[in-house]
Design a protein around this motif. Structure first.
Motif, PDB file in Angstrom:
ATOM      1  N   GLY A  91      10.926   3.578  -6.009  1.00  0.00           N
ATOM      2  CA  GLY A  91       9.563   3.282  -6.445  1.00  0.00           C
ATOM      3  C   GLY A  91       9.427   2.190  -7.474  1.00  0.00           C
ATOM      4  O   GLY A  91       8.328   1.924  -7.959  1.00  0.00           O
ATOM      5  N   VAL A  92      10.501   1.516  -7.816  1.00  0.00           N
ATOM      6  CA  VAL A  92      10.473   0.501  -8.869  1.00  0.00           C
ATOM      7  C   VAL A  92       9.649  -0.727  -8.482  1.00  0.00           C
ATOM      8  O   VAL A  92       9.002  -1.334  -9.313  1.00  0.00           O
ATOM      9  N   CYS A  93       9.635  -1.086  -7.214  1.00  0.00           N
ATOM     10  CA  CYS A  93       9.020  -2.350  -6.772  1.00  0.00           C
ATOM     11  C   CYS A  93       7.571  -2.196  -6.325  1.00  0.00           C
ATOM     12  O   CYS A  93       7.112  -2.899  -5.424  1.00  0.00           O
ATOM     13  N   LYS A  94       6.808  -1.362  -6.986  1.00  0.00           N
ATOM     14  CA  LYS A  94       5.428  -1.091  -6.596  1.00  0.00           C
ATOM     15  C   LYS A  94       4.535  -2.308  -6.860  1.00  0.00           C
ATOM     16  O   LYS A  94       4.596  -2.919  -7.928  1.00  0.00           O
ATOM     17  N   VAL A  95       3.733  -2.647  -5.861  1.00  0.00           N
ATOM     18  CA  VAL A  95       2.796  -3.760  -5.959  1.00  0.00           C
ATOM     19  C   VAL A  95       1.453  -3.330  -5.385  1.00  0.00           C
ATOM     20  O   VAL A  95       1.360  -2.328  -4.683  1.00  0.00           O
ATOM     21  N   GLN A  96       0.425  -4.106  -5.689  1.00  0.00           N
ATOM     22  CA  GLN A  96      -0.864  -3.917  -5.047  1.00  0.00           C
ATOM     23  C   GLN A  96      -1.196  -5.207  -4.313  1.00  0.00           C
ATOM     24  O   GLN A  96      -1.277  -6.278  -4.926  1.00  0.00           O
ATOM     25  N   VAL A  97      -1.359  -5.104  -3.013  1.00  0.00           N
ATOM     26  CA  VAL A  97      -1.722  -6.253  -2.201  1.00  0.00           C
ATOM     27  C   VAL A  97      -3.237  -6.405  -2.290  1.00  0.00           C
ATOM     28  O   VAL A  97      -3.980  -5.495  -1.939  1.00  0.00           O
ATOM     29  N   THR A  98      -3.681  -7.552  -2.798  1.00  0.00           N
ATOM     30  CA  THR A  98      -5.109  -7.782  -2.985  1.00  0.00           C
ATOM     31  C   THR A  98      -5.726  -8.610  -1.861  1.00  0.00           C
ATOM     32  O   THR A  98      -6.938  -8.592  -1.677  1.00  0.00           O
ATOM     33  N   GLN A  99      -4.884  -9.344  -1.120  1.00  0.00           N
ATOM     34  CA  GLN A  99      -5.357 -10.133   0.014  1.00  0.00           C
ATOM     35  C   GLN A  99      -4.258 -10.225   1.048  1.00  0.00           C
ATOM     36  O   GLN A  99      -3.078 -10.328   0.698  1.00  0.00           O
ATOM     37  N   GLY A 100      -4.645 -10.212   2.310  1.00  0.00           N
ATOM     38  CA  GLY A 100      -3.707 -10.415   3.396  1.00  0.00           C
ATOM     39  C   GLY A 100      -3.389  -9.141   4.148  1.00  0.00           C
ATOM     40  O   GLY A 100      -3.790  -8.043   3.764  1.00  0.00           O
ATOM     41  N   SER A 101      -2.645  -9.323   5.240  1.00  0.00           N
ATOM     42  CA  SER A 101      -2.264  -8.171   6.050  1.00  0.00           C
ATOM     43  C   SER A 101      -0.750  -8.075   6.130  1.00  0.00           C
ATOM     44  O   SER A 101      -0.044  -9.083   6.044  1.00  0.00           O
ATOM     45  N   TYR A 102      -0.282  -6.850   6.297  1.00  0.00           N
ATOM     46  CA  TYR A 102       1.156  -6.588   6.294  1.00  0.00           C
ATOM     47  C   TYR A 102       1.453  -5.340   7.099  1.00  0.00           C
ATOM     48  O   TYR A 102       0.576  -4.517   7.346  1.00  0.00           O
ATOM     49  N   GLU A 103       2.710  -5.217   7.479  1.00  0.00           N
ATOM     50  CA  GLU A 103       3.204  -4.001   8.121  1.00  0.00           C
ATOM     51  C   GLU A 103       3.897  -3.179   7.048  1.00  0.00           C
ATOM     52  O   GLU A 103       4.721  -3.712   6.299  1.00  0.00           O
ATOM     53  N   ALA A 104       3.550  -1.915   6.966  1.00  0.00           N
ATOM     54  CA  ALA A 104       4.168  -1.028   5.978  1.00  0.00           C
ATOM     55  C   ALA A 104       5.086  -0.040   6.679  1.00  0.00           C
ATOM     56  O   ALA A 104       4.653   0.650   7.604  1.00  0.00           O
ATOM     57  N   LYS A 105       6.318  -0.001   6.233  1.00  0.00           N
ATOM     58  CA  LYS A 105       7.254   1.012   6.729  1.00  0.00           C
ATOM     59  C   LYS A 105       7.049   2.274   5.901  1.00  0.00           C
ATOM     60  O   LYS A 105       6.317   2.274   4.916  1.00  0.00           O
ATOM     61  N   VAL A 106       7.714   3.333   6.269  1.00  0.00           N
ATOM     62  CA  VAL A 106       7.565   4.619   5.582  1.00  0.00           C
ATOM     63  C   VAL A 106       7.942   4.479   4.108  1.00  0.00           C
ATOM     64  O   VAL A 106       8.958   3.887   3.772  1.00  0.00           O
ATOM     65  N   MET A 107       7.066   5.020   3.231  1.00  0.00           N
ATOM     66  CA  MET A 107       7.293   5.010   1.789  1.00  0.00           C
ATOM     67  C   MET A 107       7.217   6.437   1.267  1.00  0.00           C
ATOM     68  O   MET A 107       6.473   7.246   1.797  1.00  0.00           O
ATOM     69  N   SER A 108       7.953   6.709   0.227  1.00  0.00           N
ATOM     70  CA  SER A 108       7.934   8.022  -0.394  1.00  0.00           C
ATOM     71  C   SER A 108       6.557   8.305  -0.984  1.00  0.00           C
ATOM     72  O   SER A 108       6.044   7.511  -1.780  1.00  0.00           O
ATOM     73  N   GLN A 109       5.954   9.424  -0.602  1.00  0.00           N
ATOM     74  CA  GLN A 109       4.664   9.828  -1.159  1.00  0.00           C
ATOM     75  C   GLN A 109       4.776  10.126  -2.654  1.00  0.00           C
ATOM     76  O   GLN A 109       3.777  10.126  -3.356  1.00  0.00           O
ATOM     77  N   ALA A 110       5.990  10.352  -3.128  1.00  0.00           N
ATOM     78  CA  ALA A 110       6.194  10.583  -4.558  1.00  0.00           C
ATOM     79  C   ALA A 110       5.922   9.308  -5.353  1.00  0.00           C
ATOM     80  O   ALA A 110       5.589   9.372  -6.533  1.00  0.00           O
ATOM     81  N   HIS A 111       6.047   8.152  -4.712  1.00  0.00           N
ATOM     82  CA  HIS A 111       5.853   6.876  -5.397  1.00  0.00           C
ATOM     83  C   HIS A 111       4.551   6.186  -5.017  1.00  0.00           C
ATOM     84  O   HIS A 111       3.967   5.480  -5.828  1.00  0.00           O
ATOM     85  N   VAL A 112       4.095   6.362  -3.780  1.00  0.00           N
ATOM     86  CA  VAL A 112       2.847   5.763  -3.316  1.00  0.00           C
ATOM     87  C   VAL A 112       2.121   6.810  -2.469  1.00  0.00           C
ATOM     88  O   VAL A 112       2.545   7.122  -1.361  1.00  0.00           O
ATOM     89  N   SER A 113       1.040   7.343  -3.013  1.00  0.00           N
ATOM     90  CA  SER A 113       0.286   8.360  -2.291  1.00  0.00           C
ATOM     91  C   SER A 113      -0.524   7.712  -1.169  1.00  0.00           C
ATOM     92  O   SER A 113      -0.718   6.497  -1.136  1.00  0.00           O
ATOM     93  N   ALA A 114      -1.025   8.537  -0.269  1.00  0.00           N
ATOM     94  CA  ALA A 114      -1.866   8.038   0.827  1.00  0.00           C
ATOM     95  C   ALA A 114      -3.114   7.356   0.271  1.00  0.00           C
ATOM     96  O   ALA A 114      -3.555   6.327   0.784  1.00  0.00           O
TER      97      ALA A 114
END
Length: 118
Positions: A44-67
């Motif tokens: 969970g160290v590399c947490k970012v917020q994407v403010t513009q653009g589109s991306y593919e997200a692979k599975v992430m731990s819900q402990a670090h990034v909730s739905a």
């Protein structure tokens, strides 16, 4: 295809292939403190917020990034691949490493107060 990734906090940008993670591309900036150990979404160290653009997200731990956070554009940089140019803000534990070093010092034209001249 390469896309341009912009780190809004520092105005830096770098190219990132759509088949590589945003974190992998960020590592090419050569800055100390960009975490490259885990790369699997577990720390969970590399947490970012994407403010513009589109991306593919692979599975992430819900402990670090909730739905709910994912719906707001939060993601782990090691688990997203760009599908367009992206703008992002660093919000995880690496923020100090990425953003703190990019700020110019007073000698380089930063905003720190200069000594008074008489």
């Amino acid at each position: 295809m390469k896309h341009q990734i912009t780190i809004e906090d520092t105005a830096e940008h770098y190219p990132c292939d759509e088949h590589e993670s945003v974190l992998h591309g960020m590592a090419r900036l050569g800055r100390r403190g960009i975490p490259l150990g885990c790369r699997g979404g577990g720390c969970g160290v590399c947490k970012v917020q994407v403010t513009q653009g589109s991306y593919e997200a692979k599975v992430m731990s819900q402990a670090h990034v909730s739905a709910e956070e994912q719906a707001q554009g939060m993601a782990l940089a090691c688990r997203i691949m760009p599908h367009s140019d992206l703008c992002l803000q660093v919000v995880g534990k690496m923020k100090k490493s990425v953003c703190g070093r990019a700020a110019p010092s007073a000698e380089e034209g930063g905003t720190e107060a200069a000594p008074a001249r008489h």
